[in-house]
Scaffold this motif. Structure first.
Motif, PDB file in Angstrom:
ATOM      1  N   TYR A   1       0.829  -1.203   0.000  1.00  0.00           N
ATOM      2  CA  TYR A   1       0.000   0.000   0.000  1.00  0.00           C
ATOM      3  C   TYR A   1       0.867   1.258   0.000  1.00  0.00           C
ATOM      4  O   TYR A   1       0.835   2.054   0.927  1.00  0.00           O
TER       5      TYR A   1
ATOM      6  N   GLN B   1      -9.864  -2.742  -3.982  1.00  0.00           N
ATOM      7  CA  GLN B   1      -9.307  -3.647  -2.986  1.00  0.00           C
ATOM      8  C   GLN B   1     -10.407  -4.184  -2.078  1.00  0.00           C
ATOM      9  O   GLN B   1     -11.348  -3.472  -1.724  1.00  0.00           O
TER      10      GLN B   1
ATOM     11  N   SER C   1     -12.046  -2.338   1.319  1.00  0.00           N
ATOM     12  CA  SER C   1     -11.471  -1.004   1.222  1.00  0.00           C
ATOM     13  C   SER C   1     -12.551   0.067   1.373  1.00  0.00           C
ATOM     14  O   SER C   1     -13.756  -0.201   1.255  1.00  0.00           O
TER      15      SER C   1
ATOM     16  N   ASP D   1      -4.775  -6.533  -3.240  1.00  0.00           N
ATOM     17  CA  ASP D   1      -3.906  -5.363  -3.076  1.00  0.00           C
ATOM     18  C   ASP D   1      -3.939  -4.505  -4.334  1.00  0.00           C
ATOM     19  O   ASP D   1      -4.255  -4.978  -5.425  1.00  0.00           O
ATOM     20  N   TYR D   2      -3.594  -3.230  -4.147  1.00  0.00           N
ATOM     21  CA  TYR D   2      -3.653  -2.287  -5.258  1.00  0.00           C
ATOM     22  C   TYR D   2      -2.483  -2.435  -6.221  1.00  0.00           C
ATOM     23  O   TYR D   2      -2.562  -1.980  -7.372  1.00  0.00           O
TER      24      TYR D   2
ATOM     25  N   CYS E   1      -9.942   3.711  -5.905  1.00  0.00           N
ATOM     26  CA  CYS E   1      -8.925   3.646  -4.862  1.00  0.00           C
ATOM     27  C   CYS E   1      -8.804   4.994  -4.147  1.00  0.00           C
ATOM     28  O   CYS E   1      -9.447   5.971  -4.520  1.00  0.00           O
TER      29      CYS E   1
END
Length: 286
Positions: free
Chosen positions: A64, A165, A168, A193-194, A211
């Motif tokens: 991240y 994500q 999130s 995960d991004y 995001c």
């Protein structure tokens, strides 16, 4: 959502690095615990908090950036991790960095394997589930597309595949206030995960990524000709999350953060990560 590593390295190589790399005596929190509701698992009288134990055990997502990630030298780094270290120095605590599966964060916090969540952690919508520090950073949830995409507005996302994500803030928004918008998508997908999310966007496997603004800024700083944002889905704030009832640790962290702002440390850290999209203009804690 640093100086450094090749962000778009092979997925398998990154995963292996994230699993094996460590610093500061980090062993890595177990991620086989079942995730439960935060209000049930993240409750405490503060007995496991840093104010009682003298050790701040930071649960964070190692993929991240710019808040927490694996650096070029294989150690964990990032704005929030540096900030956590500075807070511990102020309070005379030890810091222990624990990379976690984000989906298991509540179970890990409730079991005491970590005693805070500090990694670009959005507080809005979670206020009843944790004891939070005061908010310290302004953030937005945005949608990112490829620079040459024919998607020019949020309305153009109709019939498109959007990736975000798991667990999130972006997912919360798209399932909440922006559910009508998400209902126009061909599919709303989630991923762990991004890092991999943006790899899929770059390869054309998905049409857009939802995001944090900081993550989008990081990606666009790394590849300025590759991505662009459509606009904001929501505005929010980052804070440090503790188990319910751990007000002593939260109060100590608040006081230290304010001191670090006054002595210029916060601004220095923002400048350190400025090439990753960090800006002192977004700092809100005084």
């Amino acid at each position: 959502m640093q100086t450094r590593r090749q962000f778009f390295g092979a997925t398998s190589a990154f995963a292996l690095t994230a699993l094996l790399a460590g610093c500061g005596g980090t062993t890595g929190a177990s991620t086989d615990a079942k995730t439960t509701g935060a209000s049930d698992s993240a409750s405490s009288d503060g007995a496991t908090g840093a104010a009682s134990t003298g050790t701040l055990i930071v649960g964070f997502d190692a993929g991240y950036p710019p808040y927490g990630y694996v650096g070029d030298d294989g150690s964990y780094t990032g704005f929030d991790l540096d900030l956590a270290q500075a807070v511990c120095d102020k309070n005379g605590w030890e810091v222990q960095l624990e990379p976690i599966d984000w989906d298991a964060k509540d179970a890990l916090l409730g079991s005491g394997q970590i005693n805070c969540i500090w990694n670009g952690f959005t507080m809005e919508g979670r206020e009843d589930d944790y004891t939070f520090s005061e908010p310290y950073m302004l953030n937005e949830q945005v949608v990112v597309v490829k620079a040459d995409s024919d998607i020019k507005s949020m309305e153009d996302l109709a019939g498109k595949t959007v990736l975000t994500q798991v667990d999130s803030a972006a997912l919360d928004v798209l399932q909440g206030d922006q559910a009508d918008l998400a209902g126009t998508f061909k599919e709303l997908q989630t991923i762990g995960d991004y890092n991999n999310a943006f790899m899929q966007l770059e390869s054309g496997m998905v049409d857009a990524v939802a995001c944090d603004l900081s993550i989008a800024d990081y990606q666009m700083a790394a590849k300025p000709d590759e991505f662009r944002t459509l606009g904001a889905l929501s505005s929010e704030h980052y804070a440090v999350g503790f188990a319910k009832g751990d007000t002593a640790t939260a109060d100590a962290v608040n006081a230290a953060l304010k001191e670090l702002d006054r002595d210029g440390t916060v601004k220095e850290l923002c400048e350190k990560y400025a090439d990753q999209g960090m800006s002192y203009d977004n700092w809100v804690l005084e």
